[in-house]
Design an enzyme around this catalytic site. Sequence first.
Site, PDB file in Angstrom:
ATOM      1  N   GLY A 130     -12.885  43.926  52.275  1.00 38.40           N
ATOM      2  CA  GLY A 130     -12.887  44.786  51.096  1.00 38.40           C
ATOM      3  C   GLY A 130     -11.964  45.981  51.182  1.00 38.40           C
ATOM      4  CB  THR A 131     -11.288  48.511  53.815  1.00 37.56           C
ATOM      5  OG1 THR A 131     -12.633  49.003  53.871  1.00 37.56           O
ATOM      6  CG2 THR A 131     -10.329  49.672  54.013  1.00 37.56           C
ATOM      7  CG  ASN A 141     -21.512  51.556  48.405  1.00 37.44           C
ATOM      8  OD1 ASN A 141     -20.956  52.029  47.417  1.00 37.44           O
ATOM      9  ND2 ASN A 141     -21.581  52.213  49.544  1.00 37.44           N
ATOM     10  CD  GLN A 177     -23.102  46.213  48.783  1.00 36.15           C
ATOM     11  OE1 GLN A 177     -24.038  45.443  48.673  1.00 36.15           O
ATOM     12  NE2 GLN A 177     -22.765  46.736  49.956  1.00 36.15           N
ATOM     13  CB  SER A 203     -16.234  42.293  52.366  1.00 38.46           C
ATOM     14  OG  SER A 203     -15.583  42.693  53.531  1.00 38.46           O
ATOM     15  CG  HIS A 234     -19.212  42.284  56.386  1.00 37.94           C
ATOM     16  ND1 HIS A 234     -20.143  43.290  56.532  1.00 37.94           N
ATOM     17  CD2 HIS A 234     -18.138  42.844  55.796  1.00 37.94           C
ATOM     18  CE1 HIS A 234     -19.650  44.415  56.057  1.00 37.94           C
ATOM     19  NE2 HIS A 234     -18.441  44.170  55.607  1.00 37.94           N
ATOM     20  CB  THR A 254      -1.399  34.214  62.288  1.00 38.36           C
ATOM     21  OG1 THR A 254      -0.055  34.200  62.785  1.00 38.36           O
ATOM     22  CG2 THR A 254      -2.020  32.831  62.443  1.00 38.36           C
ATOM     23  CB  CYS A 295     -17.873  53.411  55.330  1.00 39.30           C
ATOM     24  SG  CYS A 295     -17.926  51.689  54.820  1.00 39.30           S
TER      25      CYS A 295
END
Length: 381
Positions: free
Chosen positions: A71-72, A151, A179, A199, A201, A237, A326
């Site tokens: 996401g970042t 979030n 989210q 993201s 995760h 990669t 964060c």
Amino acid sequence: MERIYLDHAATTPIHPLVIEEMTVEMTKTFGNPSSVHSFGREAHTKLEESRQIISNSLNVSPREIIFNSGGTEGDNTAIIETAFLKKESGQHIITSVFEHPAVLKTMAYLEEQGFEVTYLRVDSKGQISLEEFKQALRDETILVSMMYGNNEVGTLLPIKEIGEILKDHPAVFHTDAVQAYGLEVVDPKEFGIDLFSISAHKINGPKGVGFLYKSEVVQLLPLLHGGDQESKRRAGTENLTGIAGLAQAVKLLTTEEKILRKEKYQSFQKIILERLETAAIEYHVNGGLENRLAHILNLWIPGVSSELLLMNLDLQGIAVSTGSACSAGTVKPSRVLETIYGEGHPATEESVRISFGLNNTIEQIEHFAEVLIQIIERIRR
């Protein structure tokens, strides 16, 4: 003592089927997707199969999916590169005070580069005003970045309505959907979204991988420079093992599964709130209970320090949080709650975020509610 994890808004455990898929890729498909020999071709095939799975989930073209680190990176790429590419057309950007640090700190960087950013306020429910948005929109506005779902308190912003307003405006529309993607049905074409960040995760996939959706009608410069990976849009990669895990996590998120999860998490919220009311515990739901993400419940418990509550719950093997993950493990007043209540308001230091996930059970939630009440009563005594 059973440990109970209620911090899924920070990160989620990897789904067993995702682990299985990643294990297969680590052992069998280890080639570089850019290599022309058979090992590389096998890896490239897997890469494109994963891209197809993700694009199918959004009803978009595979060419509109750019794999990245999460996401970042997605937020930074969408915001910075759009701003610099469209700089000659204008230097005005609109966002909200409610955004994730990956957006707000990127906006601060652009302000240092001479761009002007309008930060829309939020009301007591954590909601922006569409009227204020319309008033902020100018001919020279080149980018609008508004998160899909918050979030910390879970508020869903009016993304579809913003997309409708921007339909005849040249501004690029980006949303951080990190989210929301795991629970809400996201249709970028229908909602008029040009760019959005995801993201893995947050949806029971691996850390360090995600994707950026980029509409084919939008130009975007690459943030990273080097090789020609991702059709020259993101050098480096590809993390094939992570991408395979991401695709498997997305495959598991059918529309039916999202509905089931939302109903499950809403029942969890109901259990907790009913237990608090029965015990006559004073509380407030930050952001309210309407128009919000089902997996996030942010509670203000007047007179109870969030840091003290967090530590006591942790001693009982229960993990919750005070807000965004964060902040390098620090416990400090919530920036999001400060945008709602103002700096210095008690809620900013007396609130906890409870966020549900796939493995949570009714028994765990009932136990959590009992422990929470015991701790609150002990602290207040």
